[in-house]
Write an enzyme that holds these catalytic residues in place. Structure first.
Site, PDB file in Angstrom:
ATOM      1  N   GLY A 113       4.192   2.319   7.619  1.00 40.80           N
ATOM      2  CA  GLY A 113       2.915   2.757   8.232  1.00 40.80           C
ATOM      3  C   GLY A 113       2.207   3.761   7.923  1.00 40.80           C
ATOM      4  O   GLY A 113       0.995   4.294   8.390  1.00 40.80           O
ATOM      5  N   GLY A 114       2.687   4.613   7.424  1.00 39.17           N
ATOM      6  CA  GLY A 114       2.639   5.695   6.819  1.00 39.17           C
ATOM      7  C   GLY A 114       0.956   5.677   6.313  1.00 39.17           C
ATOM      8  O   GLY A 114       0.439   6.628   6.840  1.00 39.17           O
ATOM      9  N   GLU A 168      -0.402  -4.991   5.884  1.00 41.94           N
ATOM     10  CA  GLU A 168       1.561  -5.588   5.062  1.00 41.94           C
ATOM     11  C   GLU A 168       2.011  -6.524   5.807  1.00 41.94           C
ATOM     12  O   GLU A 168       2.703  -6.918   5.130  1.00 41.94           O
ATOM     13  CB  GLU A 168       1.585  -3.809   5.514  1.00 41.94           C
ATOM     14  N   THR A 192       1.424  -1.097   0.005  1.00 35.46           N
ATOM     15  CA  THR A 192       0.131  -0.211   0.068  1.00 35.46           C
ATOM     16  C   THR A 192       0.723   1.231  -0.203  1.00 35.46           C
ATOM     17  O   THR A 192       2.231   1.119   0.169  1.00 35.46           O
ATOM     18  CB  THR A 192      -0.707  -0.492   1.348  1.00 35.46           C
ATOM     19  N   LYS A 243      14.488   7.194   0.807  1.00 38.42           N
ATOM     20  CA  LYS A 243      13.946   6.979   2.382  1.00 38.42           C
ATOM     21  C   LYS A 243      15.593   5.730   2.907  1.00 38.42           C
ATOM     22  O   LYS A 243      14.849   5.701   4.047  1.00 38.42           O
ATOM     23  CB  LYS A 243      13.061   5.851   1.818  1.00 38.42           C
TER      24      LYS A 243
END
Length: 221
Positions: A97-98, A105, A28, A123
């Site tokens: 988890g943002g 996930e 996601t 990142k």
């Protein structure tokens, strides 16, 4: 933007690992969406795969391409999961988890033979912690968990109300500063009553494919 090109290059490199007959975990977020688009185009060209989405948002995007979907519960072992990360180290420790889908996930990731993380170069960090760690909690336990964390943090909001995950939980975004021992923090968070899951992914990723300029760089476990 440079980061968009890097995301696309990383996604393309990861999708080259997909072969017919695979069950694929679909992550996601904006970077994972690049991979969904790439897989979808291959499906339209005749690629036969099944996919396990980690959120309703990802499922909706996959359905636009006619990618056959399986629920997490219906899927057995997943051959390959492609997902993004909010930050990562060369030790392949991640914060995720943002987008609020960390529970699904992580479930999909641990059911997978191989987990490939795709990112742009921004990142990559020397130590986790610049991005606050999402901690998914049972709503009734949020205040208790916040006290146990004993670090700066906030209950995630959306439209002036607490953000609610697809499983009906809330998320505390916790600032642990620079994390020197991610495995130890992982174990500690797992022992707090009321914590459903958290965004530290330790010992889960098989590799990270990072877009870098016009190419990619691969970090292996």
């Amino acid at each position: 933007m440079q980061s968009d090109l890097e995301k696309e290059n990383a996604a393309q490199a990861a999708v080259e690992l997909v072969v017919p007959g695979m069950i694929i975990g679909l992550g996601t977020g904006s970077t994972a969406a690049c991979a969904v688009h790439a897989i979808g185009r291959r499906v339209k060209e005749g690629l036969c795969v099944q996919a396990v989405p980690t959120s309703a948002q990802t499922a909706a995007l996959a359905e636009q391409y006619g990618i056959p979907l399986l629920s997490i519960g219906a899927a057995g072992t997943i051959d390959l999961t492609i997902d993004g990360a909010d930050e990562f180290t060369e030790s392949l420790h991640l914060v995720k988890g943002g987008g609020g889908a960390l529970l699904k996930e992580k479930i999909v990731a641990v059911k997978s033979r191989r987990v490939v993380i795709i990112t742009d170069a921004s990142k990559r960090v020397a130590a986790l912690g610049k991005f606050w760690v999402p901690v998914e909690v049972v709503p009734d336990a949020a205040a208790y968990v916040m006290r146990q964390l004993a670090v700066p943090g906030a209950l995630r909001q959306k439209d002036g109300q607490p953000f609610v995950t697809e499983q009906g939980n809330h998320i505390i975004d916790a600032d642990f500063g620079l994390i020197q021992d991610a495995p130890e923090l992982d174990r500690w968070l797992n022992n707090i009553v009321g914590v459903v899951e958290h965004g530290l992914f330790v010992g889960i990723a098989s590799s990270v494919i990072m877009g870098e300029g016009s190419g990619v760089r691969i970090f292996e476990s």
